[in-house]
Design an enzyme around this catalytic site. Sequence first.
Site, PDB file in Angstrom:
ATOM      1  N   PRO A 117      12.927  -0.008   2.491  1.00 40.92           N
ATOM      2  CA  PRO A 117      12.026   0.658   3.422  1.00 40.92           C
ATOM      3  C   PRO A 117      12.776   1.219   4.625  1.00 40.92           C
ATOM      4  O   PRO A 117      13.662   0.577   5.179  1.00 40.92           O
ATOM      5  CB  PRO A 117      11.062  -0.442   3.861  1.00 40.92           C
ATOM      6  CG  PRO A 117      11.133  -1.462   2.787  1.00 40.92           C
ATOM      7  CD  PRO A 117      12.535  -1.408   2.271  1.00 40.92           C
TER       8      PRO A 117
ATOM      9  N   LYS B  67       8.297  -6.480   1.970  1.00 46.39           N
ATOM     10  CA  LYS B  67       9.653  -6.472   1.419  1.00 46.39           C
ATOM     11  C   LYS B  67      10.556  -7.250   2.369  1.00 46.39           C
ATOM     12  O   LYS B  67      10.279  -7.349   3.564  1.00 46.39           O
ATOM     13  CB  LYS B  67      10.164  -5.036   1.291  1.00 46.39           C
ATOM     14  CG  LYS B  67       9.332  -4.205   0.321  1.00 46.39           C
ATOM     15  CD  LYS B  67      10.187  -3.350  -0.528  1.00 46.39           C
ATOM     16  CE  LYS B  67       9.291  -2.645  -1.542  1.00 46.39           C
ATOM     17  NZ  LYS B  67      10.029  -1.730  -2.346  1.00 46.39           N
TER      18      LYS B  67
ATOM     19  N   ILE C  47      10.359   2.301  -1.788  1.00 48.08           N
ATOM     20  CA  ILE C  47      10.201   2.316  -3.236  1.00 48.08           C
ATOM     21  C   ILE C  47       9.099   1.307  -3.531  1.00 48.08           C
ATOM     22  O   ILE C  47       9.293   0.098  -3.420  1.00 48.08           O
ATOM     23  CB  ILE C  47      11.500   1.907  -3.963  1.00 48.08           C
ATOM     24  CG1 ILE C  47      12.628   2.870  -3.621  1.00 48.08           C
ATOM     25  CG2 ILE C  47      11.264   1.851  -5.463  1.00 48.08           C
ATOM     26  CD1 ILE C  47      13.991   2.426  -4.128  1.00 48.08           C
TER      27      ILE C  47
END
Length: 119
Positions: free
Chosen positions: A2, A33, A65
């Site tokens: 990120p 994440k 992602i």
Amino acid sequence: MPCFLLFTNLQASAIPKGFLMETSTVIAKAIRKPEIYVTVRIHPDQMMSHGGTTDPCANSELQSIGNMGNEENIQMSKEISEFLQQKLGIDPKRNYIKFTNMKPLEVGFDGTTFEVLWK
């Protein structure tokens, strides 16, 4: 992977001490994440207007992602907007957040791409 980018017309001196690392923690939690993969870039002192005024405003982007979709983005928008309002005094109506869901092959890391790393 990120990456959060924040462009604001606030002066650098108006960015509170510790804001960079606090933002990293907020983004990691919001995108779900590990913070070890989070990058934050703050761009103060931008020549910006929003809604016809130069009152404090921002324009931001969260690239990642996965972990993005309408429901996830709504929740992240809320969390990020509240954080920016609390820490920088930026009204949530004066910040657009662009969510970019990247493909693993579009992100390079450690001399390869996440497409290769995740196989």
